[in-house]
Design an enzyme around this catalytic site. Structure first.
Site, PDB file in Angstrom:
ATOM      1  N   GLN A  24       0.822  -1.209   0.000  1.00 31.14           N
ATOM      2  CA  GLN A  24       0.000   0.000   0.000  1.00 31.14           C
ATOM      3  C   GLN A  24       0.861   1.266   0.000  1.00 31.14           C
ATOM      4  O   GLN A  24       0.428   2.320  -0.453  1.00 31.14           O
ATOM      5  CB  GLN A  24      -0.943  -0.034   1.224  1.00 31.14           C
ATOM      6  CG  GLN A  24      -1.629   1.267   1.570  1.00 31.14           C
ATOM      7  CD  GLN A  24      -1.051   1.892   2.838  1.00 31.14           C
ATOM      8  OE1 GLN A  24      -0.041   1.441   3.366  1.00 31.14           O
ATOM      9  NE2 GLN A  24      -1.700   2.947   3.305  1.00 31.14           N
ATOM     10  N   ARG A  25       2.113   1.163   0.474  1.00 30.06           N
ATOM     11  CA  ARG A  25       2.912   2.376   0.648  1.00 30.06           C
ATOM     12  C   ARG A  25       4.410   2.180   0.382  1.00 30.06           C
ATOM     13  O   ARG A  25       5.126   3.151   0.150  1.00 30.06           O
ATOM     14  CB  ARG A  25       2.733   2.925   2.077  1.00 30.06           C
ATOM     15  CG  ARG A  25       3.285   1.978   3.134  1.00 30.06           C
ATOM     16  CD  ARG A  25       2.717   2.180   4.524  1.00 30.06           C
ATOM     17  NE  ARG A  25       3.230   1.168   5.447  1.00 30.06           N
ATOM     18  CZ  ARG A  25       2.769  -0.068   5.501  1.00 30.06           C
ATOM     19  NH1 ARG A  25       1.813  -0.460   4.704  1.00 30.06           N
ATOM     20  NH2 ARG A  25       3.276  -0.921   6.367  1.00 30.06           N
ATOM     21  N   ASP A  61      11.367   2.260  12.637  1.00 31.74           N
ATOM     22  CA  ASP A  61      10.039   2.468  13.212  1.00 31.74           C
ATOM     23  C   ASP A  61       9.984   2.201  14.712  1.00 31.74           C
ATOM     24  O   ASP A  61       8.927   1.910  15.260  1.00 31.74           O
ATOM     25  CB  ASP A  61       9.004   1.582  12.505  1.00 31.74           C
ATOM     26  CG  ASP A  61       9.339   0.093  12.618  1.00 31.74           C
ATOM     27  OD1 ASP A  61      10.362  -0.250  13.245  1.00 31.74           O
ATOM     28  OD2 ASP A  61       8.562  -0.730  12.088  1.00 31.74           O
ATOM     29  N   ASN A  62      11.144   2.294  15.406  1.00 29.40           N
ATOM     30  CA  ASN A  62      11.109   2.110  16.858  1.00 29.40           C
ATOM     31  C   ASN A  62      12.186   2.964  17.516  1.00 29.40           C
ATOM     32  O   ASN A  62      13.238   3.234  16.933  1.00 29.40           O
ATOM     33  CB  ASN A  62      11.275   0.637  17.234  1.00 29.40           C
ATOM     34  CG  ASN A  62      12.641   0.092  16.900  1.00 29.40           C
ATOM     35  OD1 ASN A  62      13.563   0.180  17.702  1.00 29.40           O
ATOM     36  ND2 ASN A  62      12.796  -0.466  15.687  1.00 29.40           N
ATOM     37  N   CYS A  97      21.328  16.729  18.838  1.00 30.04           N
ATOM     38  CA  CYS A  97      21.195  15.361  18.362  1.00 30.04           C
ATOM     39  C   CYS A  97      19.763  14.886  18.626  1.00 30.04           C
ATOM     40  O   CYS A  97      18.962  15.589  19.239  1.00 30.04           O
ATOM     41  CB  CYS A  97      22.222  14.436  19.032  1.00 30.04           C
ATOM     42  SG  CYS A  97      21.807  13.925  20.720  1.00 30.04           S
ATOM     43  N   CYS A 151      18.526  15.031  22.171  1.00 31.08           N
ATOM     44  CA  CYS A 151      18.194  16.350  22.715  1.00 31.08           C
ATOM     45  C   CYS A 151      16.694  16.599  22.599  1.00 31.08           C
ATOM     46  O   CYS A 151      16.092  17.248  23.460  1.00 31.08           O
ATOM     47  CB  CYS A 151      18.948  17.442  21.966  1.00 31.08           C
ATOM     48  SG  CYS A 151      20.741  17.465  22.223  1.00 31.08           S
ATOM     49  N   CYS A 188       2.326   1.958  12.280  1.00 31.58           N
ATOM     50  CA  CYS A 188       1.249   1.996  11.302  1.00 31.58           C
ATOM     51  C   CYS A 188       0.459   0.693  11.254  1.00 31.58           C
ATOM     52  O   CYS A 188      -0.668   0.660  10.765  1.00 31.58           O
ATOM     53  CB  CYS A 188       1.778   2.353   9.927  1.00 31.58           C
ATOM     54  SG  CYS A 188       3.002   1.195   9.285  1.00 31.58           S
ATOM     55  N   CYS A 217      22.699  16.899  27.587  1.00 34.56           N
ATOM     56  CA  CYS A 217      22.332  15.680  26.878  1.00 34.56           C
ATOM     57  C   CYS A 217      23.381  14.601  27.144  1.00 34.56           C
ATOM     58  O   CYS A 217      24.572  14.834  26.934  1.00 34.56           O
ATOM     59  CB  CYS A 217      22.218  15.932  25.381  1.00 34.56           C
ATOM     60  SG  CYS A 217      21.890  14.445  24.391  1.00 34.56           S
ATOM     61  N   CYS A 267      25.252  13.817  23.457  1.00 37.58           N
ATOM     62  CA  CYS A 267      26.122  14.789  22.781  1.00 37.58           C
ATOM     63  C   CYS A 267      26.599  15.926  23.683  1.00 37.58           C
ATOM     64  O   CYS A 267      27.355  16.776  23.232  1.00 37.58           O
ATOM     65  CB  CYS A 267      25.404  15.372  21.564  1.00 37.58           C
ATOM     66  SG  CYS A 267      24.052  16.529  21.955  1.00 37.58           S
TER      67      CYS A 267
END
Length: 258
Positions: free
Chosen positions: A71-72, A129-130, A176, A179, A192, A249, A252
């Site tokens: 689909q994508r 995606d994680n 980064c 941050c 999704c 941070c 960085c």
């Protein structure tokens, strides 16, 4: 590297751009981009970096092509359902540009492996995606001073940014990924598969990641370093938010101004 006659013709529309020209295209052909993820974002990013002539592209993904991806995820086809995504994407990229080198890694890269891979790259694109993977890639990019082009899309919302901690002309370093999204902050994993996503939105975000990567590699224009581009596809609105580096941070914060 110098472009031959065939390359001058292939990349002529880039060469016509004053901001790119022959020198910029030569930089692209001599550069190495690492793309983490060969799905919705990685598909358009990989196809456009290949078509643009990025000389070496490393593609990382441990998944296989599923019917629900089609689909994508435009790098894949129904005929390649069941194949490794990296091999499916590699086939699509080589059909566009057989002159480039494409390295594939069909596994989930851990922090150690990502550090090894990023060490040889000129730019990294986060098309994963994680959060765990994103933070691992961010740490590797900060450690090696490699700019990170980050993208995300869910439902009708997308975002793109460049996290580049290298000193700029004034000696200032950009923020980064940590941050903006601290590793210790609680984050709900959404994707999704459970929330849905508008098909062309991932194409838009992945294409913008390719744009930012090509600007970095060719040294053209200004990138989204220190800015977050927010996309609301449902209401057709774009917004840019200024990002600040966090001096505390843990990833960085130890870097000092040049």
């Amino acid at each position: 590297m110098s472009l031959d006659d065939r390359q001058l013709l292939r990349y002529s529309r880039h060469i016509l751009l004053d901001e790119v020209g022959i020198e910029g295209q030569e930089r692209l052909c001599a550069s190495h981009a690492l793309i983490l993820g060969a799905g919705g974002l990685g598909s358009p990013a990989a196809l456009y970096l290949a078509s643009a002539g990025v000389g070496r592209i490393t593609l990382i993904d441990d998944d296989t092509v599923d019917l629900t991806n089609l689909q994508r995820q435009i790098a894949h086809t129904e005929a390649r359902v069941g194949q490794r995504k990296v091999e499916s994407a590699r086939a699509a990229m080589l059909q566009i540009n057989p002159e480039i080198r494409i390295d594939t890694l069909a596994q989930r890269a851990d922090a150690t492996r990502l550090r090894e891979l990023v060490a040889t790259a000129d730019v990294a694109l986060d098309c994963s995606d994680n959060f765990a993977t994103r933070h691992a890639l961010n740490r590797a990019c900060v450690a090696h001073g490699v700019p990170l082009v980050s993208g995300a899309a869910l439902r009708f919302a997308g975002q793109v940014s460049v996290f580049d901690t290298r000193p700029d002309a004034q000696g200032e370093r950009g923020p980064c990924y940590a941050c903006l999204f601290p590793e210790e902050a609680p984050a709900e994993e959404v994707n999704c598969a459970t929330m849905g996503v508008l098909a062309p939105l991932v194409g838009l975000v992945g294409s913008l990641q390719a744009v930012e990567a090509l600007k970095i590699l060719s040294q053209a224009g200004n990138t989204l370093r220190g800015r977050l581009l927010l996309i609301d596809a449902l209401d057709a609105e774009f917004q840019t938010v200024t990002l600040q580096r966090n001096p505390a941070c843990p990833v960085c914060g130890h870097l000092t101004a040049a």
